[in-house]
Design an enzyme around this catalytic site. Structure first.
Site, short mmCIF file in Angstrom:
data_model
loop_
_atom_site.label_atom_id
_atom_site.label_comp_id
_atom_site.label_asym_id
_atom_site.label_seq_id
_atom_site.Cartn_x
_atom_site.Cartn_y
_atom_site.Cartn_z
N LYS A 103 16.57 7.83 1.83
CA LYS A 103 16.70 7.06 3.08
C LYS A 103 15.49 6.13 3.16
O LYS A 103 15.36 5.22 2.35
CB LYS A 103 16.77 8.01 4.27
CG LYS A 103 18.08 8.81 4.36
CD LYS A 103 18.01 9.78 5.54
CE LYS A 103 19.33 10.44 5.84
NZ LYS A 103 19.19 11.47 6.91
N GLU A 146 8.39 4.46 8.46
CA GLU A 146 8.14 4.38 9.90
C GLU A 146 8.34 5.68 10.66
O GLU A 146 7.78 5.87 11.74
CB GLU A 146 9.02 3.26 10.48
CG GLU A 146 8.45 1.92 10.06
CD GLU A 146 9.39 0.75 10.19
OE1 GLU A 146 9.25 -0.01 11.14
OE2 GLU A 146 10.25 0.59 9.32
N GLY A 192 12.81 -0.90 2.44
CA GLY A 192 12.37 -1.48 1.17
C GLY A 192 12.94 -0.72 0.00
O GLY A 192 13.70 -1.26 -0.82
N GLY A 214 0.82 -1.21 0.00
CA GLY A 214 0.00 0.00 0.00
C GLY A 214 0.85 1.25 0.00
O GLY A 214 0.34 2.37 -0.02
N ARG A 246 16.51 11.85 -0.32
CA ARG A 246 15.74 12.24 -1.50
C ARG A 246 14.38 11.55 -1.47
O ARG A 246 14.28 10.36 -1.17
CB ARG A 246 16.52 11.81 -2.74
CG ARG A 246 16.06 12.47 -3.99
CD ARG A 246 17.29 12.70 -4.88
NE ARG A 246 16.91 12.71 -6.26
CZ ARG A 246 17.42 11.90 -7.19
NH1 ARG A 246 18.34 11.00 -6.84
NH2 ARG A 246 17.03 12.00 -8.42
N ILE A 247 13.35 12.29 -1.77
CA ILE A 247 11.99 11.74 -1.79
C ILE A 247 11.72 11.25 -3.21
O ILE A 247 11.69 12.04 -4.16
CB ILE A 247 10.97 12.81 -1.35
CG1 ILE A 247 11.25 13.24 0.10
CG2 ILE A 247 9.54 12.29 -1.51
CD1 ILE A 247 11.17 12.14 1.14
MO1 MOS Z 1 8.14 -2.48 9.89
S1 MOS Z 1 7.42 -2.78 11.80
O1 MOS Z 1 9.83 -2.84 10.10
O2 MOS Z 1 7.46 -3.77 9.01
#
Ligand code: MOS
Length: 683
Positions: A644, A648, A501, A459, A571-572
């Site tokens: 980066k 989270e 990711g 998502g 960078r976004i």
């Molecule tokens: Mo996030 S809690 O590292 O999936």
């Protein structure tokens, strides 16, 4: 291609957006292999003890029931450990643990039959309540994923004794559940000893690795397909026990089997954030310069496997102080094993640290932004390493300007009709990391390219971001690139977790694209052994959270008309999807501050509120005007895109900013989350 035409940095719409809103996107439970049957879970009704008997007679006599699986007939799984060792023994370690499963022709029959399975127990006394001074508190060998449990630098006790200004307070956070919108679901299909799983997860390769080990088969014999995932917040970062159950059931009946965890079962089977009890001691000189920081954490794990959340980790690197001590103690209770939940460690830890910093600002008579700026370190206080980039002060300053921060004034002094009005600020941080991943690329006749990588789009917009990254690396327009994700056949890759990711997958995508661009027609790359340009640097994202609250002292209601998050995350890649990530994090942080609490039932050993009617997550009406901004920053020590991570950091610090704003509005400090109307009235 000119810089202006580059895809990275453009607010590209989600590639699969249309598929999603039209319902064409296929999620795990919607996969329907021929002959599919349905499984339902039978959960333990005691919190500790032994299963003494499973009577499947009534269930099996129901028309349409194909089989019942329990510890009495489940095959031995020598490779299974901890939470994945399902039905391997009659022992019950927590209320809600899987003790049997039913397979039937339809979902309704499976659910009905699950109710008919009679399980007898020899129950033993249980202990499910975390408390300070718990007799079982112990020191784990490490905290997640592999950090020292305790750290100490400088003469902490001398600094505490000599301090001119001191804060010594304890903050608590409750059990919280991830509650992604899409429940965990798996469709399992065997072909010989080969297993295919259509599964909802944050990383298909993680599922391959874990499930291959459980069933003692080669990783090449397991394929996990997960093109679309409806959220995870960490709860889908590792496969949960239901995946093993689905595979066992499919083997039992010799047909493909679907298994979705119900919303109620998600409260016991899919992980949660440990409750914490955190004592913070801050000692400062008269000018607000920290002389000592002590952060002592108490949290829980289960008796099934150890999970030691790294709650005090951000305290090790956040502020300059000559003396610092952090500790973690665990109690192994008769509860499900805690797991990853958005910003594990940083989120609860920064709630405590940033609340204490606000208390220190009050005690020192300093503006909380000024206090933080005075304690800004030149290098990482823990390692002495230089920060790859650290723009916390810039976030605080720019955020203050944009938010209209007015500086410190007497708390409880502002009123608007029946509302007490206050503002709060807190810092935010999250590690900026990257790990090795593989990717596969092909150049096709006609000038198009296909990149395959076992990435997960839960998502976040990952599919879109990776397509942008690939297009730039290939120097072609977006419509010439197809990025295929969510299929473990593409090989090992990082999960959508730890906010790594995009940096991890992106690095592999760039590497593959560079070789395609150099003229190769088909490439397979692995960044696992690549030199790390960030070696020897402290790599973290930073941010500043600003919140305005209104508190009705008559009803205890807290409203948040507006909040601003200002971030420095490299960078976004895509401003549109990035903004959504920050907004989502901030929303979850506000929710943590005001609403979220899973109530533990000490008597029965389970959870009292086990659905979205009683576990409150915010609706639109709960969230006011959220604003997101970021600093222009690039950090090529973290990733070749200069990015980066953003998944989270949005939740980190938000709850402290709310609590600090409630103090500013009311003059009453709340140290126990969530800040419910009852607690406001009690204050
Ligand atoms: Mo996030 S809690 O590292 O999936």
């Amino acid at each position: 291609m000119s810089i202006a035409e580059r895809a990275v940095g453009a607010p590209v719409e989600r590639i699969e957006g249309r598929e999603k809103v039209t319902g064409e996107a296929v999620y795990a439970f919607e996969h329907a292999p021929e002959g599919v049957a349905y499984a339902a879970i039978v959960a333990s009704t005691v919190a500790r003890g032994m299963v003494t008997g499973v009577d499947a007679g009534a269930a099996l006599s129901l028309p349409g029931v194909l089989g019942v699986l329990s510890a009495e007939n489940a095959p031995s799984l020598p490779g299974a450990e901890g939470e994945l060792a399902v039905l391997q023994s009659p022992a019950v370690a927590y209320r809600g643990e899987i003790v049997a499963a039913v397979v039937a022709e339809t979902l309704e029959t499976a659910r009905q039959a699950a109710e008919l399975v009679r399980v007898d127990y020899d129950a033993a006394p249980h202990d499910v309540l975390l408390r300070a001074g718990h007799p079982g508190l112990y020191t784990p060998d490490k905290v997640n994923p592999n950090y020292p449990t305790d750290t100490e630098d400088g003469d902490v006790d001398a600094a505490l004794a000599a301090a001119e200004v001191c804060v010594d307070e304890t903050y608590t956070t409750p059990t919280e559940h991830n509650n992604p919108m899409e429940p965990h679901a798996t469709v399992a299909e065997w072909e010989g000893d080969g297993l295919t799983l259509y599964d909802s997860n944050q990383g298909a390769w993680n599922v391959v690795r874990a499930i291959a080990k459980v069933f003692a088969i080669d990783e090449e014999r397991v394929r996990v397909i997960s093109p679309h995932v409806g959220g995870g917040f960490g709860s889908k970062g590792t496969p949960r026990p239901h995946v093993v159950v689905a595979a066992l059931c499919a083997r039992l009946v010799g047909r493909p089997v679907k298994l979705a965890v119900t919303r109620q079962q998600m409260f016991t089977l899919t992980g949660y954030r440990t409750p914490t009890i955190q004592r913070l001691r801050l000692a400062a000189d008269r000018d607000g310069r920290l002389q000592a920081i002590v952060h002592d954490v108490i949290e829980q794990t289960s008796t099934v496997q150890e999970f030691a959340e790294q709650t005090a980790l951000p305290t090790r690197m956040m502020y300059a102080s000559p003396a610092r001590r952090t500790t973690h103690r665990l109690a192994a209770l008769d509860v499900p094993t805690p797991s990853w939940m958005r910003a594990p460690g940083e989120c609860p830890g920064m709630y405590a640290l940033e609340s204490a910093m606000d208390e220190l600002a009050v005690a020192s008579g300093l503006d909380p932004i000024e206090l933080r700026i005075r304690n800004e370190p030149d290098t990482d206080p823990e390692t002495g390493n230089a920060f790859s980039t650290r723009n916390l002060v810039e976030c605080l300053r720019r955020g203050a300007e944009r938010f209209g921060w007015e500086g410190r004034h007497e708390p409880g002094g502002r009123r608007d009709g029946r509302w007490l009005v206050g503002t709060g600020v807190a810092s935010s941080t999250y590690p900026a990391r990257r790990v090795g991943s593989t990717a596969h690329g092909t150049a096709e006749p006609g000038g198009t390219f296909t990149i395959r990588i076992t990435a997960a789009d839960i998502g976040t917009g990952a599919r879109t971001a990776l397509t942008q990254i690939a297009a730039d690396a290939l120097d072609v327009p977006l419509d010439r690139v197809r990025v295929v994700i969510g299929d473990s056949e593409s090989g090992q890759a990082m999960i959508a977790g730890g906010s790594m990711g995009t940096s991890s997958w992106g690095a592999a995508v760039v590497k593959a694209c560079e070789r395609l661009r150099a003229g190769e027609a088909e490439v397979h790359v692995d960044t696992g052994q690549d030199a790390d340009p960030g070696e020897g640097f402290a790599k973290h994202s930073f941010g500043a959270q600003f919140v305005e609250v209104r508190v009705d002292p008559g009803t205890g209601e807290v409203r948040i008309p507006r909040a601003l998050g200002m971030f420095a995350c490299g960078r976004i890649v895509n401003p549109a999807t990035a903004r959504s990530q920050f907004l989502g994090g901030m929303t979850m942080g506000i929710s943590m501050a005001l609403f979220e609490e899973t109530v533990v039932d000490g008597a029965q050993g389970g959870y009292v509120n086990r659905d979205l009617a009683q576990y409150h997550v915010p609706t639109n009406a709960d969230i006011g005007d959220l604003e997101v901004g970021w600093i222009d920053e690039e950090d090529f020590r973290v990733s070749p895109m200069g990015a980066k991570g953003i998944g989270e950091i949005g939740i980190v610090g938000t709850a402290a900013a709310v609590a600090n704003a409630v103090y500013d509005a009311t003059g009453v400090r709340h140290r126990d989350l969530p800040i419910t109307p009852a607690r406001i009235l009690g204050g």
